[in-house]
Design an enzyme around this catalytic site. Structure first.
Site, PDB file in Angstrom:
ATOM      1  N   ARG A  78      -5.888   7.710  -6.125  1.00  0.00           N
ATOM      2  CA  ARG A  78      -6.760   7.082  -7.112  1.00  0.00           C
ATOM      3  C   ARG A  78      -8.198   7.246  -6.683  1.00  0.00           C
ATOM      4  NH1 ARG A  78      -3.908   2.056  -6.636  1.00  0.00           N
ATOM      5  NH2 ARG A  78      -5.827   1.175  -5.851  1.00  0.00           N
ATOM      6  N   TYR A 218      -3.541  14.171 -10.790  1.00  0.00           N
ATOM      7  CA  TYR A 218      -2.711  13.401  -9.865  1.00  0.00           C
ATOM      8  C   TYR A 218      -2.444  11.983 -10.350  1.00  0.00           C
ATOM      9  CZ  TYR A 218      -0.761  11.667  -5.515  1.00  0.00           C
ATOM     10  OH  TYR A 218       0.088  11.145  -4.583  1.00  0.00           O
ATOM     11  N   GLY A 220      -1.907   8.203 -11.260  1.00  0.00           N
ATOM     12  CA  GLY A 220      -2.490   7.347 -12.279  1.00  0.00           C
ATOM     13  C   GLY A 220      -3.763   7.889 -12.882  1.00  0.00           C
ATOM     14  N   LYS A 227      -1.762   3.040 -14.819  1.00  0.00           N
ATOM     15  CA  LYS A 227      -2.840   2.089 -14.530  1.00  0.00           C
ATOM     16  C   LYS A 227      -3.834   1.996 -15.693  1.00  0.00           C
ATOM     17  CE  LYS A 227      -1.244   1.668 -10.280  1.00  0.00           C
ATOM     18  NZ  LYS A 227      -0.372   0.560  -9.888  1.00  0.00           N
ATOM     19  N   HIS A 247      -0.649  -6.440 -12.325  1.00  0.00           N
ATOM     20  CA  HIS A 247      -0.197  -5.496 -11.300  1.00  0.00           C
ATOM     21  C   HIS A 247       0.894  -6.188 -10.483  1.00  0.00           C
ATOM     22  CE1 HIS A 247      -1.430  -2.847  -7.616  1.00  0.00           C
ATOM     23  NE2 HIS A 247      -0.475  -2.271  -8.320  1.00  0.00           N
ATOM     24  N   SER A 269      -1.367  -1.832  -3.743  1.00  0.00           N
ATOM     25  CA  SER A 269      -0.469  -0.702  -3.521  1.00  0.00           C
ATOM     26  C   SER A 269      -0.185  -0.498  -2.037  1.00  0.00           C
ATOM     27  CB  SER A 269      -1.088   0.580  -4.099  1.00  0.00           C
ATOM     28  OG  SER A 269      -1.167   0.501  -5.493  1.00  0.00           O
ATOM     29  N   CYS A 271       1.744  -2.146  -0.066  1.00  0.00           N
ATOM     30  CA  CYS A 271       1.859  -3.379   0.724  1.00  0.00           C
ATOM     31  C   CYS A 271       3.254  -3.977   0.607  1.00  0.00           C
ATOM     32  CB  CYS A 271       0.812  -4.399   0.278  1.00  0.00           C
ATOM     33  SG  CYS A 271      -0.868  -3.996   0.780  1.00  0.00           S
ATOM     34  N   LYS A 273       5.466  -3.752  -2.126  1.00  0.00           N
ATOM     35  CA  LYS A 273       5.946  -4.202  -3.439  1.00  0.00           C
ATOM     36  C   LYS A 273       7.332  -3.652  -3.752  1.00  0.00           C
ATOM     37  CE  LYS A 273       3.319  -4.331  -7.083  1.00  0.00           C
ATOM     38  NZ  LYS A 273       2.460  -3.770  -8.142  1.00  0.00           N
ATOM     39  N   ASP A 296       6.047  -2.576 -10.226  1.00  0.00           N
ATOM     40  CA  ASP A 296       4.610  -2.317 -10.162  1.00  0.00           C
ATOM     41  C   ASP A 296       3.788  -3.057 -11.209  1.00  0.00           C
ATOM     42  OD1 ASP A 296       2.383  -1.021  -8.968  1.00  0.00           O
ATOM     43  OD2 ASP A 296       2.332   0.417 -10.607  1.00  0.00           O
ATOM     44  N   ASN A 389      -0.409   9.084   1.007  1.00  0.00           N
ATOM     45  CA  ASN A 389      -0.182   8.605  -0.357  1.00  0.00           C
ATOM     46  C   ASN A 389       0.805   9.504  -1.106  1.00  0.00           C
ATOM     47  OD1 ASN A 389      -0.642   6.771  -2.504  1.00  0.00           O
ATOM     48  ND2 ASN A 389      -2.110   8.162  -3.438  1.00  0.00           N
ATOM     49  N   ARG A 391       4.084  10.690  -2.977  1.00  0.00           N
ATOM     50  CA  ARG A 391       4.756   9.873  -3.990  1.00  0.00           C
ATOM     51  C   ARG A 391       6.103  10.446  -4.420  1.00  0.00           C
ATOM     52  NH1 ARG A 391       2.202   4.955  -5.843  1.00  0.00           N
ATOM     53  NH2 ARG A 391       0.134   4.984  -4.892  1.00  0.00           N
ATOM     54  N   ARG A 422      -1.925  -7.434   2.860  1.00  0.00           N
ATOM     55  CA  ARG A 422      -1.876  -7.183   4.305  1.00  0.00           C
ATOM     56  C   ARG A 422      -2.982  -7.969   4.993  1.00  0.00           C
ATOM     57  NH1 ARG A 422       0.707  -2.687   6.493  1.00  0.00           N
ATOM     58  NH2 ARG A 422       1.927  -1.510   4.968  1.00  0.00           N
ATOM     59  N   PHE A 515      10.841  -7.062   5.385  1.00  0.00           N
ATOM     60  CA  PHE A 515      11.897  -6.341   4.682  1.00  0.00           C
ATOM     61  C   PHE A 515      12.959  -7.312   4.152  1.00  0.00           C
ATOM     62  CE2 PHE A 515      10.147  -3.376   7.935  1.00  0.00           C
ATOM     63  CZ  PHE A 515       9.423  -2.604   7.054  1.00  0.00           C
ATOM     64  N   GLU A 517      14.470  -9.708   5.515  1.00  0.00           N
ATOM     65  CA  GLU A 517      14.286 -11.098   5.967  1.00  0.00           C
ATOM     66  C   GLU A 517      13.306 -11.869   5.074  1.00  0.00           C
ATOM     67  OE1 GLU A 517      16.355 -12.109   7.969  1.00  0.00           O
ATOM     68  OE2 GLU A 517      17.014 -10.303   9.009  1.00  0.00           O
TER      69      GLU A 517
END
Length: 608
Positions: A78, A218, A220, A227, A247, A269, A271, A273, A296, A389, A391, A422, A515, A517
């Protein structure tokens, strides 16, 4: 293929026909193709991309019906600095968006798109974001000169003739125009990944609901349903019509009793999701089920019962590959076994794919994302085999944890909103906001350390309100006001929580295993919504005590470690609040009074 001025008989919408003809006259393509969305068409597009060198067909036995694409090194992520919200006034776009006066931008676009598709095929891509005909769905039509985009849009959206049929003769659609910005002169040979290395623009006109994208092929930047429409333009629609375009992932959590709750969660993104959306509960959670509605984007509208109902407007996933593994996300790995388009991952000698984090040790030989030979020695020198990045694009229907109601036109009822990012320090593992207004403040001041998906830079903390900094199509202060208004209008507003899976100890090690947990925190969230779980008041909100969480099967998190995970550091929070102040000061008089008041109360609570 048809002549540039022609349209198939099944297109009855005269406005659509005229618009396509107008764009064709301006961009001067060699041919026009109206996408019907059929499997035969998709396979033909893929064959053309293989012949051109854009797609590499993967080993049919190892990765059936799958392909690898390598983008140009200048076209890998992006580009927030090249993304513009061209509202009528700069104040309407707000200080968090790039703005250029609309008439000036239109003059620029006219120059850029004049002959931009010369020598290429213009593809008309009708698509529905959400189930066709759903009261929560929206229709778009993308014009593009990229077969990669046309093929990817079939994986990512409900695309083709069925959408045109639903449009009929006069229904509204969002016009989206995209060009790679690389016209071909007569006899000029093409490249595998055409783009404009010097000039790229991603432009939105909120009032007229238009999207224009130039120069990038590329993600989005080019798949304009994602997006651009689903967030930047849809957020403006949502403000005007009384709903939310966010989002957010959507997941379902079902207890052994059969009681089920749906949660929508917002993270920047890369993190975690997708990992959370496809979470598999640990063995100790016998009888618990987690299902995936979306990973997403969420479109959320008030239902007749006074609750919010949400759909995933997408039909596929455009996920970050690095870090995805059998350990971190086994559901995703199963989903990626076939019928996938990978972009910028590494290629094995056997014709399969690999990326950092996919296995403990890399294969002895690879071809990296730029087509160069790669060995583990290159990795030791800091050269990555896959782009950070990189994909995968894959239909959602291949997700093994897909919720039975993922395609329900009426959406699923949302019990909780979860916000996270994060943060290696300061922010505790889990906090529940005591009120809707407190929750909006909590989400509005969300901070996260940046990832490669955002800027290519990592580890820099930035404010990312509701994970929408790059995606809100209007003034962020007005966006906060819209959230506050939505809460007041709801009879049963969802509860709001903030999480942080990424806190570290003094040695830099993660304190929380993450994860699967994360189910322990998810269980507390849904049981709070159901009135079954306890918590304690803190200056930040309601937090679970150690004994309020289910620790069965997880001995590695001791009470002392949990205390560190939930510790509120007064000095760190004083710095955190200063950062909140900086964001709010940018918004000036557009900042809602309710959030300004809660900022003051937060100072008081922490000081006490």
């Amino acid at each position: 293929m048809t002549l540039p001025s022609a349209a198939p008989d099944w297109v009855r919408h005269q406005g659509l026909r005229q618009w396509v003809a107008e764009i064709a006259r301006r961009t001067v393509p060699a041919a026009v193709h109206w996408c019907d969305g059929s499997q035969e068409e998709y396979e033909r597009l893929c064959e053309e991309l293989v012949a051109k060198g854009t797609f590499i067909r993967l080993n049919e036995k190892l990765r059936p019906r799958s392909f690898l694409a390598r983008s140009h090194p200048s076209d890998v992520a992006r580009m927030e600095e090249r993304t513009f919200i061209c509202s009528r006034t700069q104040e309407d776009a707000g200080p968090t968006n790039n703005w250029i006066e609309p008439r000036e931008m239109r003059r620029k676009l006219e120059q850029l798109f004049d002959g931009a598709m010369r020598g290429r095929t213009l593809y008309v891509v009708p698509f529905s974001m959400g189930p066709i005909g759903s009261p929560i769905a929206q229709i778009g039509v993308e014009i593009t000169d990229s077969a990669y985009v046309a093929a990817s849009m079939r994986l990512m959206t409900r695309m083709g003739r069925a959408v045109v049929d639903w449009l009929g003769e006069d229904r509204k659609f969002v016009p989206c125009v995209h060009s790679v910005g690389a016209p071909l002169a007569a006899g000029e040979s093409d490249v595998a990944w055409p783009c404009n290395e010097k000039e790229k623009w991603i432009v939105h006109f909120p009032e007229t609901r238009e999207i224009w994208s130039y120069g990038s092929g590329y993600g989005g930047n080019a798949l304009l349903g994602k997006k651009c429409l689903a967030l930047r333009i849809a957020s403006v629609m949502a403000r005007d019509e009384g709903w939310l375009a966010e989002h957010m992932l959507i997941l379902g959590v079902e207890a052994p009793s059969g009681e089920k709750s749906y949660v929508a969660a917002a993270f920047p993104s890369a993190c975690g999701k997708t990992n959370l959306a496809m979470l598999i509960p640990p063995p100790a959670f016998k009888g618990w089920k987690v299902t995936t509605v979306g990973e997403d984007i969420a479109w959320i509208k008030p239902g007749p019962d006074g609750r919010l109902r949400a759909i995933n407007p997408e039909y596929g996933l455009f996920g970050v590959a690095p870090g995805t593994s059998q350990h971190t996300n086994p559901n995703a790995m199963q989903m990626l076994r076939e019928n996938v388009v990978f972009t910028n991952v590494a290629l094995t000698p056997e014709g399969d794919v690999w990326w950092e984090g996919m296995s403990d040790a890399p294969p002895p030989r690879l071809t990296d994302w730029q087509g160069r030979p790669w060995t583990p020695e290159d990795g030791k020198k800091g050269r990555l085999a896959a782009h950070p990045n990189a994909r995968f694009t894959v239909p959602a229907t291949q997700c093994p944890s897909l919720d039975p109601k993922w395609d329900d036109p009426q959406g699923v009822p949302i019990s909780a909103f979860v916000f996270g990012g994060r943060r290696s320090s300061t922010v505790p593992l889990i906090v529940e906001a005591p009120t809707w207004e407190d929750g909006v403040y909590m989400a509005a001041t969300l901070g996260s350390e940046t990832t490669a998906a955002i800027t290519g830079k990592v580890g820099v903390v930035r404010r990312d309100p509701m994970a929408m900094l790059a995606f809100c199509g209007y003034n962020m202060g007005d966006y906060f006001a819209h959230w506050l208004k939505m809460g007041r209008a709801l009879k049963h507003p969802p509860r709001i929580f903030r999480v942080n899976w990424f806190r570290r100890d003094a040695q830099g090690r993660f304190l929380w295993p993450g994860f699967g947990e994360n189910m322990r925190v998810l269980q507390w969230i849904v049981e709070r919504c159901q009135g079954h779980a306890r918590g304690q008041e803190t200056p930040l909100g309601v937090m679970p005590r150690y004994d309020d969480l289910n620790w069965q099967g997880l001995e590695q998190v001791t009470p002392a470690q949990y205390a560190e995970l939930t510790r509120i550091d007064l000095m760190a929070w004083q710095d955190e609040l200063k950062s909140h102040d900086e964001l709010f000061e940018k918004l000036g008089n557009r900042l809602p009074d309710a959030l300004d008041a809660r900022r003051g109360r937060m100072h008081e609570r922490l000081a006490a």
